[in-house]
Design a protein around this motif. Structure first.
Motif, mmCIF file in Angstrom:
data_model
loop_
_atom_site.group_PDB
_atom_site.id
_atom_site.type_symbol
_atom_site.label_atom_id
_atom_site.label_comp_id
_atom_site.label_asym_id
_atom_site.label_seq_id
_atom_site.Cartn_x
_atom_site.Cartn_y
_atom_site.Cartn_z
ATOM 1 N N ARG A 1 2.130 9.694 -2.110
ATOM 2 C CA ARG A 1 0.870 10.378 -1.825
ATOM 3 C C ARG A 1 0.330 9.896 -0.476
ATOM 4 O O ARG A 1 0.567 8.762 -0.079
ATOM 5 C CB ARG A 1 -0.157 10.080 -2.921
ATOM 6 C CG ARG A 1 0.237 10.643 -4.281
ATOM 7 C CD ARG A 1 -0.823 10.336 -5.341
ATOM 8 N NE ARG A 1 -1.253 8.955 -5.379
ATOM 9 C CZ ARG A 1 -0.611 7.949 -6.005
ATOM 10 N NH1 ARG A 1 0.518 8.193 -6.636
ATOM 11 N NH2 ARG A 1 -1.082 6.720 -5.998
ATOM 12 N N LEU B 1 -1.945 8.267 2.368
ATOM 13 C CA LEU B 1 -2.800 7.072 2.367
ATOM 14 C C LEU B 1 -4.157 7.414 2.957
ATOM 15 O O LEU B 1 -4.671 6.733 3.832
ATOM 16 C CB LEU B 1 -2.132 5.964 3.183
ATOM 17 C CG LEU B 1 -0.848 5.402 2.604
ATOM 18 C CD1 LEU B 1 -0.114 4.568 3.624
ATOM 19 C CD2 LEU B 1 -1.149 4.585 1.359
ATOM 20 N N GLN B 2 -4.787 8.460 2.476
ATOM 21 C CA GLN B 2 -6.017 8.967 3.067
ATOM 22 C C GLN B 2 -7.168 7.965 3.068
ATOM 23 O O GLN B 2 -7.996 7.962 3.965
ATOM 24 C CB GLN B 2 -6.458 10.239 2.354
ATOM 25 C CG GLN B 2 -5.495 11.359 2.585
ATOM 26 C CD GLN B 2 -5.858 12.610 1.803
ATOM 27 O OE1 GLN B 2 -6.802 12.626 1.037
ATOM 28 N NE2 GLN B 2 -5.090 13.654 2.001
ATOM 29 N N GLU B 3 -7.238 7.119 2.051
ATOM 30 C CA GLU B 3 -8.353 6.179 2.010
ATOM 31 C C GLU B 3 -8.300 5.189 3.172
ATOM 32 O O GLU B 3 -9.286 4.592 3.513
ATOM 33 C CB GLU B 3 -8.388 5.416 0.670
ATOM 34 C CG GLU B 3 -7.199 4.503 0.438
ATOM 35 C CD GLU B 3 -6.002 5.195 -0.211
ATOM 36 O OE1 GLU B 3 -5.012 4.503 -0.465
ATOM 37 O OE2 GLU B 3 -6.049 6.411 -0.443
ATOM 38 N N ARG B 4 -7.159 5.033 3.799
ATOM 39 C CA ARG B 4 -7.020 4.121 4.937
ATOM 40 C C ARG B 4 -7.280 4.819 6.261
ATOM 41 O O ARG B 4 -7.445 4.172 7.267
ATOM 42 C CB ARG B 4 -5.609 3.533 4.977
ATOM 43 C CG ARG B 4 -5.264 2.701 3.798
ATOM 44 C CD ARG B 4 -5.831 1.338 3.993
ATOM 45 N NE ARG B 4 -5.350 0.495 2.913
ATOM 46 C CZ ARG B 4 -5.578 -0.776 2.864
ATOM 47 N NH1 ARG B 4 -6.251 -1.368 3.804
ATOM 48 N NH2 ARG B 4 -5.133 -1.472 1.856
ATOM 49 N N SER C 1 1.409 3.977 -3.095
ATOM 50 C CA SER C 1 0.949 5.360 -2.923
ATOM 51 C C SER C 1 1.883 6.345 -3.614
ATOM 52 O O SER C 1 1.493 7.483 -3.869
ATOM 53 C CB SER C 1 0.828 5.706 -1.436
ATOM 54 O OG SER C 1 2.101 5.896 -0.860
ATOM 55 N N ASP D 1 0.835 -1.211 0.000
ATOM 56 C CA ASP D 1 0.000 0.000 0.000
ATOM 57 C C ASP D 1 0.865 1.254 0.000
ATOM 58 O O ASP D 1 0.603 2.202 -0.739
ATOM 59 C CB ASP D 1 -0.916 0.040 1.230
ATOM 60 C CG ASP D 1 -1.936 -1.069 1.260
ATOM 61 O OD1 ASP D 1 -2.406 -1.499 0.182
ATOM 62 O OD2 ASP D 1 -2.277 -1.522 2.378
ATOM 63 N N VAL D 2 1.899 1.253 0.830
ATOM 64 C CA VAL D 2 2.755 2.431 0.941
ATOM 65 C C VAL D 2 3.550 2.640 -0.344
ATOM 66 O O VAL D 2 3.626 3.753 -0.868
ATOM 67 C CB VAL D 2 3.701 2.317 2.157
ATOM 68 C CG1 VAL D 2 4.641 3.507 2.225
ATOM 69 C CG2 VAL D 2 2.902 2.195 3.446
#
Length: 133
Positions: free
Chosen positions: A127, A129-132, A124, A120-121
């Motif tokens: 950017r 990781l706002q969705e998390r 990104s 995930d990182v």
């Protein structure tokens, strides 16, 4: 939540491995993540002993992830570097209700760090990781 320099360095080192295509020498990890070399060696040893990374000596050697990046959560690294959560001393009298608040906070931290993987990182691309969150 307080994150130690050791944990920040360990996350940087393991993310450098997650973003690579093969074994990475310790020297290159240390340089790319601005980690003092001796400290980097100690962190890599700790991650290897925990089974998160593998290593090989020699001219084609280096370090690489023991599992795919999607199977290693940030919490896995934090647990290795920070150790098991120590019980806090009891809150006396009027502060007693804080014990449950602290326990909830720790569970929330662990849940968030457990759901975000190295993949995930890396995906990104710097950017947030706002969705998390």
């Amino acid at each position: 939540m307080r994150i130690s320099a050791r944990t920040q360095y360990a996350l940087g080192a393991i993310l450098a491995l997650a973003a690579s295509d093969g074994p990475v020498p310790a020297e290159r990890i240390a340089e790319s993540q601005d980690i003092p070399r001796r400290f980097c060696d100690n962190i890599l040893l700790q991650l290897r002993r925990a089974g998160l990374i593998h290593s090989q000596c020699g001219p084609d050697g280096g370090y690489w992830l023991a599992r795919p990046p999607a199977e290693i959560a940030l919490a896995d690294v934090v647990r290795v570097t920070e150790g098991a959560e120590q019980a806090t001393r009891p809150f006396p009298k009027a502060a007693a209700p804080l014990a449950e608040l602290w326990a909830r906070m720790r569970r929330q931290e662990d849940a968030l760090l457990s759901e975000i993987t190295l993949a995930d990182v890396v995906a990104s691309g710097g950017r947030p990781l706002q969705e998390r969150l």
